[in-house]
Structure formats: C-alpha cells, structure tokens
Design a protein around this motif. Structure first.
Motif, mmCIF file in Angstrom:
data_model
loop_
_atom_site.group_PDB
_atom_site.id
_atom_site.type_symbol
_atom_site.label_atom_id
_atom_site.label_comp_id
_atom_site.label_asym_id
_atom_site.label_seq_id
_atom_site.Cartn_x
_atom_site.Cartn_y
_atom_site.Cartn_z
ATOM 1 N N GLN A 104 4.564 -0.036 4.409
ATOM 2 C CA GLN A 104 5.350 1.029 5.047
ATOM 3 C C GLN A 104 4.426 1.952 5.832
ATOM 4 O O GLN A 104 3.260 2.148 5.480
ATOM 5 C CB GLN A 104 6.075 1.837 3.972
ATOM 6 C CG GLN A 104 7.096 1.026 3.180
ATOM 7 C CD GLN A 104 7.736 1.842 2.063
ATOM 8 O OE1 GLN A 104 7.088 2.658 1.431
ATOM 9 N NE2 GLN A 104 9.019 1.620 1.847
ATOM 10 N N ARG A 105 4.961 2.481 6.910
ATOM 11 C CA ARG A 105 4.240 3.493 7.717
ATOM 12 C C ARG A 105 2.809 3.015 7.990
ATOM 13 O O ARG A 105 1.826 3.661 7.620
ATOM 14 C CB ARG A 105 4.228 4.833 6.993
ATOM 15 C CG ARG A 105 5.630 5.352 6.635
ATOM 16 C CD ARG A 105 5.590 6.709 5.946
ATOM 17 N NE ARG A 105 4.775 6.716 4.741
ATOM 18 C CZ ARG A 105 5.156 6.247 3.567
ATOM 19 N NH1 ARG A 105 6.358 5.715 3.420
ATOM 20 N NH2 ARG A 105 4.349 6.313 2.521
ATOM 21 N N THR A 106 2.705 1.882 8.656
ATOM 22 C CA THR A 106 1.400 1.247 8.861
ATOM 23 C C THR A 106 0.414 2.186 9.536
ATOM 24 O O THR A 106 0.773 3.005 10.392
ATOM 25 C CB THR A 106 1.527 -0.024 9.700
ATOM 26 O OG1 THR A 106 2.272 0.267 10.901
ATOM 27 C CG2 THR A 106 2.219 -1.122 8.934
ATOM 28 N N GLN A 107 -0.842 2.048 9.134
ATOM 29 C CA GLN A 107 -1.960 2.798 9.687
ATOM 30 C C GLN A 107 -2.941 1.812 10.297
ATOM 31 O O GLN A 107 -2.933 0.621 9.971
ATOM 32 C CB GLN A 107 -2.652 3.609 8.588
ATOM 33 C CG GLN A 107 -1.734 4.556 7.838
ATOM 34 C CD GLN A 107 -1.208 5.657 8.734
ATOM 35 O OE1 GLN A 107 -1.961 6.244 9.512
ATOM 36 N NE2 GLN A 107 0.085 5.939 8.652
ATOM 37 N N GLN A 108 -3.821 2.298 11.150
ATOM 38 C CA GLN A 108 -4.789 1.414 11.810
ATOM 39 C C GLN A 108 -5.683 0.699 10.794
ATOM 40 O O GLN A 108 -6.040 -0.470 11.013
ATOM 41 C CB GLN A 108 -5.628 2.200 12.822
ATOM 42 C CG GLN A 108 -4.887 2.475 14.112
ATOM 43 C CD GLN A 108 -5.789 2.973 15.222
ATOM 44 O OE1 GLN A 108 -6.631 3.825 14.997
ATOM 45 N NE2 GLN A 108 -5.592 2.456 16.413
ATOM 46 N N GLU A 109 -5.991 1.370 9.702
ATOM 47 C CA GLU A 109 -6.870 0.738 8.708
ATOM 48 C C GLU A 109 -6.190 -0.415 7.969
ATOM 49 O O GLU A 109 -6.849 -1.145 7.218
ATOM 50 C CB GLU A 109 -7.381 1.761 7.693
ATOM 51 C CG GLU A 109 -6.303 2.441 6.866
ATOM 52 C CD GLU A 109 -5.930 3.804 7.419
ATOM 53 O OE1 GLU A 109 -6.050 4.013 8.642
ATOM 54 O OE2 GLU A 109 -5.500 4.649 6.605
ATOM 55 N N ASP A 110 -4.874 -0.573 8.190
ATOM 56 C CA ASP A 110 -4.170 -1.714 7.587
ATOM 57 C C ASP A 110 -4.387 -2.995 8.381
ATOM 58 O O ASP A 110 -4.006 -4.082 7.920
ATOM 59 C CB ASP A 110 -2.664 -1.437 7.503
ATOM 60 C CG ASP A 110 -2.328 -0.211 6.668
ATOM 61 O OD1 ASP A 110 -1.256 0.390 6.904
ATOM 62 O OD2 ASP A 110 -3.142 0.153 5.791
ATOM 63 N N SER A 111 -4.971 -2.883 9.561
ATOM 64 C CA SER A 111 -5.215 -4.069 10.382
ATOM 65 C C SER A 111 -6.160 -5.010 9.644
ATOM 66 O O SER A 111 -7.266 -4.623 9.259
ATOM 67 C CB SER A 111 -5.833 -3.676 11.730
ATOM 68 O OG SER A 111 -4.937 -2.906 12.494
ATOM 69 N N ALA A 112 -5.702 -6.237 9.441
ATOM 70 C CA ALA A 112 -6.459 -7.213 8.662
ATOM 71 C C ALA A 112 -5.682 -8.520 8.676
ATOM 72 O O ALA A 112 -4.564 -8.588 9.191
ATOM 73 C CB ALA A 112 -6.644 -6.741 7.222
ATOM 74 N N VAL A 113 -6.275 -9.544 8.085
ATOM 75 C CA VAL A 113 -5.547 -10.780 7.811
ATOM 76 C C VAL A 113 -5.074 -10.713 6.361
ATOM 77 O O VAL A 113 -5.861 -10.411 5.463
ATOM 78 C CB VAL A 113 -6.424 -12.026 8.026
ATOM 79 C CG1 VAL A 113 -5.678 -13.282 7.619
ATOM 80 C CG2 VAL A 113 -6.860 -12.115 9.490
ATOM 81 N N TYR A 114 -3.796 -10.987 6.163
ATOM 82 C CA TYR A 114 -3.237 -10.978 4.818
ATOM 83 C C TYR A 114 -3.017 -12.424 4.387
ATOM 84 O O TYR A 114 -2.284 -13.173 5.026
ATOM 85 C CB TYR A 114 -1.942 -10.156 4.790
ATOM 86 C CG TYR A 114 -2.244 -8.692 4.976
ATOM 87 C CD1 TYR A 114 -2.378 -8.158 6.258
ATOM 88 C CD2 TYR A 114 -2.461 -7.872 3.885
ATOM 89 C CE1 TYR A 114 -2.714 -6.812 6.444
ATOM 90 C CE2 TYR A 114 -2.788 -6.528 4.048
ATOM 91 C CZ TYR A 114 -2.920 -6.012 5.324
ATOM 92 O OH TYR A 114 -3.258 -4.692 5.493
ATOM 93 N N LEU A 115 -3.670 -12.794 3.306
ATOM 94 C CA LEU A 115 -3.666 -14.168 2.813
ATOM 95 C C LEU A 115 -2.847 -14.272 1.534
ATOM 96 O O LEU A 115 -2.942 -13.414 0.654
ATOM 97 C CB LEU A 115 -5.095 -14.634 2.527
ATOM 98 C CG LEU A 115 -6.030 -14.728 3.725
ATOM 99 C CD1 LEU A 115 -7.476 -14.809 3.260
ATOM 100 C CD2 LEU A 115 -5.691 -15.931 4.579
ATOM 101 N N CYS A 116 -2.086 -15.331 1.450
ATOM 102 C CA CYS A 116 -1.327 -15.641 0.254
ATOM 103 C C CYS A 116 -1.933 -16.907 -0.361
ATOM 104 O O CYS A 116 -2.309 -17.825 0.367
ATOM 105 C CB CYS A 116 0.134 -15.853 0.603
ATOM 106 S SG CYS A 116 1.182 -16.366 -0.768
#
Lengths: 113, 112
Positions: B80-92
C-alpha cells in the motif's frame, strides 16, 4: 538482514578455466544451498549441502562446507560462457524456521568465450 | 503448472499507489515464500506460508506490506502507498516437504 557474505563480488575468467566462489555465514545452519540467477530471471537451485557433510559434487560443481569456520565454497570446473550469471549462497537457519533461506549478496561471474 | 508463475512480470507504480503481486505455486506445494531483491543484492526474506497459514512475517519491512494465501494455493503480496524504496524484484518460491525451493521469475516493481 542478510547473513551470508560472498567473495569475490565479481569474477571474470576465460572459458575452460575454473571458478571458485566463497561464502561465509554467521549462525548455525541446517544446510547451505547455492543458487544461480541469470540476468532478469529467477533463481535456479544448484546444490544443497547439509551441515553434517563436508563436500558434495554435482556434475561440474563441487561444494565444500566448513562449519567450524562457517564458510562454504563453490567450484565450477571447466567453465563455459553459459555459466555467466550471479551465484548466491543461502543458508537455512539451524532453528526451525520452516525452510526460509538467508542469502548472501552474490558473486557475479563472467565467463569470456 | 510446471513451475512457479508470477504476475505481472513488470509493474510501474506512481508513488502512493497500491499494488498487488500474484504468485501461482507449483501444484501441491505446501510452503510458499516471498522475497525482496534490491538491485545488486541477494534476495531478502519477507514472509512464509504453510498452506493458508502465515507462519512468519518477520521480514515485512512495514505495515504497508501485506500478504495472503486464503486457500493455501495462490498468494498475493500487496503493497500500500508505494514508496520509491519499494522498487525491487519480488520473488516467490514454493516447496513441498522434501524438495528444494523453486523460484518464480519475479515481478520487477518500479515506483516513480
């Protein structure tokens, strides 16, 4: 936070040469695993070594584990251009955490044809 | 399916926007993990499910991150309410009781 430290951070070799990557970790482990990641793609499991094992082979891969030094090494023999990728060690903590893995920062391997 | 499938592969979000990332596990795999991988770094653990139960969420960086797996199969990671520091690759990654973990290709999130 990441547990593993890997060195070197980057390694460049010629095709046919051997590549050695090292990994150190901090806490007790059940096992240690090595993964490969090609650019922009998911991780591929290479090999698992249990805490009571000292050495394991799989094809051109040889992994060693020294629990007294909390370190492991991955050797790729007779490297090929297709081995170019990032390599990560990952530890499974000694206490029961359901199998979560703690990764190192990786070694970027470049094999030149 | 034959492997772990993640969607979307790429997501660009404006700062403050909510995003939802989906993971379709290998059929029958009981355990499911989410990891976050920043550029040039190794993956970092976020959360773990065994069937529908979320047994470990110690790696979620803030309360803006939420994961669910309501029927013990597909999982969704919501930010929620994404921030620039959330930029990444999300792996499952998923596994059954005896195999190693199998990873999906990841979702690359860019917050602008």
């Amino acid at each position: 936070s990441q547990q593993g430290e890997e060195d070197p951070q980057a390694l460049s070799i010629q095709e046919g040469e051997n590549a050695t990557m090292n990994c150190s970790y901090k806490t007790s482990i059940n096992n240690l695993q090595w993964y490969r990641q090609n650019s922009g793609r998911g991780l591929v499991h290479l090999i698992l070594i249990r805490s009571n094992e000292r050495e394991k082979h799989s094809g051109r891969l040889r992994v060693t584990l020294d629990t007294s030094k909390k370190s492991s090494s991955l050797l790729i023999t007779a490297s090929r251009a297709a081995d170019t990728a990032s390599y990560f060690c990952a530890t499974a903590p000694g206490y029961n955490q359901g199998g979560k893995l703690i990764f190192g920062q990786g070694t970027e391997l470049s094999v030149k044809p | 399916g034959a492997g772990v499938s993640q969607s979307p592969r790429y997501k660009v979000a404006k700062r403050g926007q909510d995003v939802a990332l989906r993971c379709d596990p290998i059929s029958g795999h009981v355990s499911l993990f989410w990891y976050q991988q920043a550029l040039g770094q190794g993956p970092e653990f976020l959360t773990y499910f065994q069937n529908e139960a979320q047994l470990d969420k110690s790696g979620l960086p803030s309360d803006r991150f939420f994961a669910e797996r309501p029927e013990g199969s597909v999982s969704t990671l919501k930010i929620q309410r994404t921030q620039q520091e959330d930029s990444a690759v999300y792996l499952c990654a998923t596994r059954d009781r005896v195999t190693e973990a199998f990873f999906g290709q990841g979702t690359r999130l860019t917050v602008v």
